[in-house]
Design an enzyme around this catalytic site. Sequence first.
Site, PDB file in Angstrom:
ATOM      1  N   GLY A 615       0.799  -0.722  -0.109  1.00  0.00           N
ATOM      2  CA  GLY A 615      -0.229  -0.007  -0.072  1.00  0.00           C
ATOM      3  C   GLY A 615       0.856   1.616   0.400  1.00  0.00           C
ATOM      4  O   GLY A 615       1.978   0.956   0.434  1.00  0.00           O
ATOM      5  N   TYR A 619       1.658   9.355   3.706  1.00  0.00           N
ATOM      6  CA  TYR A 619       2.380   9.166   4.525  1.00  0.00           C
ATOM      7  C   TYR A 619       3.517   8.442   4.647  1.00  0.00           C
ATOM      8  O   TYR A 619       5.061   8.764   4.761  1.00  0.00           O
ATOM      9  CB  TYR A 619       1.416   8.385   5.902  1.00  0.00           C
ATOM     10  CG  TYR A 619       2.594   8.188   7.286  1.00  0.00           C
ATOM     11  CD1 TYR A 619       2.866   8.920   8.348  1.00  0.00           C
ATOM     12  CD2 TYR A 619       3.638   6.604   6.340  1.00  0.00           C
ATOM     13  CE1 TYR A 619       2.974   8.612   9.457  1.00  0.00           C
ATOM     14  CE2 TYR A 619       4.275   6.431   8.347  1.00  0.00           C
ATOM     15  CZ  TYR A 619       3.926   7.550   9.860  1.00  0.00           C
ATOM     16  OH  TYR A 619       4.352   6.824  10.576  1.00  0.00           O
ATOM     17  N   GLY A 620       3.571   6.965   3.618  1.00  0.00           N
ATOM     18  CA  GLY A 620       4.720   7.328   2.865  1.00  0.00           C
ATOM     19  C   GLY A 620       4.222   5.488   2.307  1.00  0.00           C
ATOM     20  O   GLY A 620       2.815   5.040   1.978  1.00  0.00           O
ATOM     21  N   LYS A 621       4.830   4.874   2.442  1.00  0.00           N
ATOM     22  CA  LYS A 621       4.087   3.650   1.724  1.00  0.00           C
ATOM     23  C   LYS A 621       4.112   2.097   3.329  1.00  0.00           C
ATOM     24  O   LYS A 621       4.483   1.708   4.037  1.00  0.00           O
ATOM     25  CB  LYS A 621       5.592   2.466   0.240  1.00  0.00           C
ATOM     26  CG  LYS A 621       5.361   3.521  -0.765  1.00  0.00           C
ATOM     27  CD  LYS A 621       6.873   2.985  -1.230  1.00  0.00           C
ATOM     28  CE  LYS A 621       6.334   3.491  -2.437  1.00  0.00           C
ATOM     29  NZ  LYS A 621       8.465   3.148  -3.077  1.00  0.00           N
ATOM     30  N   VAL A 622       3.366   1.041   2.544  1.00  0.00           N
ATOM     31  CA  VAL A 622       3.309   0.013   3.446  1.00  0.00           C
ATOM     32  C   VAL A 622       3.670  -1.470   2.839  1.00  0.00           C
ATOM     33  O   VAL A 622       3.337  -1.721   1.307  1.00  0.00           O
ATOM     34  CB  VAL A 622       1.506   0.003   3.838  1.00  0.00           C
ATOM     35  CG1 VAL A 622       1.896  -1.014   5.037  1.00  0.00           C
ATOM     36  CG2 VAL A 622       1.141   1.313   3.985  1.00  0.00           C
ATOM     37  N   LYS A 636       4.934  -0.267   7.641  1.00  0.00           N
ATOM     38  CA  LYS A 636       4.023   1.633   6.851  1.00  0.00           C
ATOM     39  C   LYS A 636       5.478   1.974   7.410  1.00  0.00           C
ATOM     40  O   LYS A 636       6.165   2.545   8.400  1.00  0.00           O
ATOM     41  CB  LYS A 636       3.173   2.042   8.569  1.00  0.00           C
ATOM     42  CG  LYS A 636       2.364   3.466   7.404  1.00  0.00           C
ATOM     43  CD  LYS A 636       0.588   3.169   8.256  1.00  0.00           C
ATOM     44  CE  LYS A 636       0.943   4.890   8.405  1.00  0.00           C
ATOM     45  NZ  LYS A 636      -0.250   4.976   9.236  1.00  0.00           N
ATOM     46  N   ASP A 732      -9.787  10.967  12.184  1.00  0.00           N
ATOM     47  CA  ASP A 732      -9.919  10.053  10.478  1.00  0.00           C
ATOM     48  C   ASP A 732     -10.405   9.278  10.276  1.00  0.00           C
ATOM     49  O   ASP A 732      -9.842   8.241  10.190  1.00  0.00           O
ATOM     50  CB  ASP A 732      -8.136  10.381  10.334  1.00  0.00           C
ATOM     51  CG  ASP A 732      -8.508  10.509   8.918  1.00  0.00           C
ATOM     52  OD1 ASP A 732      -9.228  11.248   8.276  1.00  0.00           O
ATOM     53  OD2 ASP A 732      -6.675  10.386   8.010  1.00  0.00           O
TER      54      ASP A 732
END
Length: 846
Positions: A615, A619-622, A636, A732
């Site tokens: 994913g 925020y960044g990659k998972v 994450k 959120d």
Amino acid sequence: MVGVFLIFYGAVLTMSSTFTLHISQAKNTDPAEVCALRIIRSNFTDPMGNLKSWDNGDPCTSNWTGVFCATSNDEYLHIEQLQLLNYNLSGVLAPELGLLSQLKIMDFMWNAISGTIPKEIGNITSLRLLLLSGNKLSGSLPDEIGNLPRLNRLQIDENHISGPIPKSFANLRNISHLHMNNNSLSGQIPYELFTLPVLLHLLVDNNNLSGLLPPELGSLPNLRILQLDNNNFSGSSIPASYSNMTTLVKLSLRNCNLHGIIPDLSRMPQLGYLDLSWNMLNGSIPSNLAIYITTIDLSHNFLNGTITSTFNGLHRLQQVSLQNNQLVGSVPSSIWQSRAFNPNDTLILNFQNNSLTNITAADCPSNVTVLLFGNPLCINASQLNIVHLCQPKSVNQTSEGPTTYQNTCPPCPVDEHYERNPLSMSCQCSLPLTVGFRLKSPGISDFPPYMKDFESHLTSLLHLLSHQLYIESYMWESGPRLNMSLKLFPNSSSLFNSSEVVRLAGTLASWDIHISDVYGPYELLSLSRGPRESDSSKSRLSKGALAGILLGAIVGAASLSVMLTVLIMRKHPRYYSISRKKSSVTTLKLNNVKCFTFEEMVLATRNFCKSTQVGQGGYGKVYKGTLDDGRLVAIKRALEGTLQGSKEFLTEIEFLSRLHHRNLVSLVGYCDEQNEQMLVYEFMCNGTLRDHLSEKRNESLSFSKRLHIALGSARGILYLHCEADPPVFHRDIKASNILLDSKFHAKVADFGISRLAPVPDKDGSIPGYVSTVVKGTPGYLDPEYILTHQLTDKSDVYSLGVVFLELLTGMRPISHGKNIVREQLVQFSTKGIGCGYLWRQRQAYC
Ligand SMILES: *[C@@H]1O[C@H](CO)[C@@H](O)[C@H](O)[C@H]1NC(C)=O
Ligand SMILES: *[C@@H]1O[C@H](CO)[C@@H](O)[C@H](O)[C@H]1NC(C)=O
Ligand SMILES: *[C@@H]1O[C@H](CO)[C@@H](O)[C@H](O)[C@H]1NC(C)=O
Ligand SMILES: *[C@@H]1O[C@H](CO)[C@@H](O)[C@H](O)[C@H]1NC(C)=O
């Protein structure tokens, strides 16, 4: 997490002053040097990302890892030290190193660098320490190294360097330490070296050197240690001129294929260690040895004559090895009888396989081991009452585990890796600095009698109290070398402050101290804080320190936390004071959240291999990872250097380490190292709810599954609002933050922007809302919150209502410019489902 930073708050303040000082000069690094560093880096392979900080900014002012700069009079800053000890670097040394014209220390020890030593290093006339030990360097030594007028220490040991020792080394007027052991150097030792005025230690053992031992070396005026073991000087004898090396403390010429007799050693008053074993020496045993001698190894030669009174009165003697020679006469018991022993002293006399025929007295004390197997006198062993001395035996050097001390203190908190100083009377738990320390050419062969002395010697050099140094363990290695694990404990506090860490590390790594020649030269193998590097606070410092003392890294980490702390506190004064108090509690509870090392993350994700990516978000990659215990996790990985990310990182850890509910995703751990921030969660194999609602999915969710998911997410949020203490506003809630496990149980995720619910005022009333800037995801945002900037639990409920609409319709909250709430609620109300549902849900709560 914030608590972790707070532990270092004091330290951080110290560092920040240095840091600002740095900045305020407003100078930058010499562009030529910046360029050189970039090329140097591009020639390295850096699998652990240790040089990540080199990606951005300026080497001197942005604290590049391992780069230390000097202030200067010209318009630029210049690089003074490059300290990259033990960083897992491979690749080659770029010739551009030669452009670092003001470098004093170049330290690449204990990496896996290959290729040759670039001759351009010979241009760095300011260079004092050239430290390349423990790599895979090959090729020959460039003559140009001889051009370095200030070079004090050259360490290239444990590489694959071949070819001759350049004659140009005779020009190294300031060289004190030439350590070139364990390479493939060949040819003769150049006699020209005899001119080196301040040479103290010449270690060239374990090479392929040949030819004659140059007699000229006998006139080296200051030589203390000469170690040439395991070379092949075939046909050579030990030059008589070596008798003139009156400053020698250690002479080791083991297995050098030497012939002839042993020269007179009586003019070496400080000789403490003599090893001439495994040669073809003949003649008699030397006499009038220095009274300080600890070790005499003349075994495996052709020595003849008797063991007369040569060894009488040598009160520090630990080992006399004369086995496998042709010695005759009696074993003189005067060796031990004339000697006063201290409690820890031991003496080993190995006289096996000679032609000894008698013994003057068989009464040796228990700390003296006499080995006589293979001598004619053993035929009469029972008559002489020496049966026990005649057993065949080999003497192994012993190593010792940690000494255990009686301790009535309660245990230290396990998760913090704090320890008690075994040498201290107090119950103080503290975080020691662990130092991998090796004596390269010690002048002793048994350590216990010297341990106390060593401790007080080293602590006084380091300006510590003697109880601050604990020798955790030691081990003899081939050479012999003495490998130790040392722990340095803070005196009365639980942590060394950062300036102390920097000072201690810097002192050890730049050889600013001169340890006694009894112990010979030392080498620094590692330096880290705490026993394992899995505590975040520690690993920040340990990595810094490890690197040989990476002021840069330490300052970098510290200044990051200063910036964070300051920024966070400035931004939200009221809430920060609350969560600060909370987070120190959190820190104690962090034991169910593991701090992973970067290495573990690399292993779990096969170096963040694209195929493990599952994913990607703002925020960044998972990544999907597998821990070494086989557990599947989602990792994450924050985008680098985003302060926003850093803050959310802290918030997430802070909340998730405290909140536990089957409808909340659980945090397994985190990693905060090397400018990387990662969060490790249980792996949710069915991904996000959003994924299942998109049209892309072939298999659509059954209605009962949808209901189950709706209930699960509602329970998770109910827990946050009504059971968590203090309550938490998620802020959120959306379909992509609701994760589904293998059984489609819903779990709420992503607490990056969550907030604590307000706490009671002085008069005990609870405001019921938090005033804050509006954050969240468009389409899910509560209109009332948008208008009033007042965040309440109901804002989460609104967002959850939107998720329910998604569940029912499969639509996105905003599609083609249309808002699902406006569009769908109208429809539902006309279909009789009741528009009031969402609204009522929003009103009655907790
Ligand atoms: C040096 O070389 C010798 C002989 O090859 C070997 O026994 C020893 O382990 C090596 N020492 C180190 C520190 O690598
Ligand atoms: C030792 O040095 C002295 C004085 O420098 C010199 O006269 C003598 O020949 C030297 N001895 C040997 C064996 O070289
Ligand atoms: C061995 O030494 C002892 C003590 O010095 C002496 O009495 C004895 O005669 C010696 N034996 C032989 C066989 O020389
Ligand atoms: C750091 O610790 C040392 C030794 O305990 C102390 O002398 C020094 O003043 C401390 N420095 C700071 C800034 O606290």
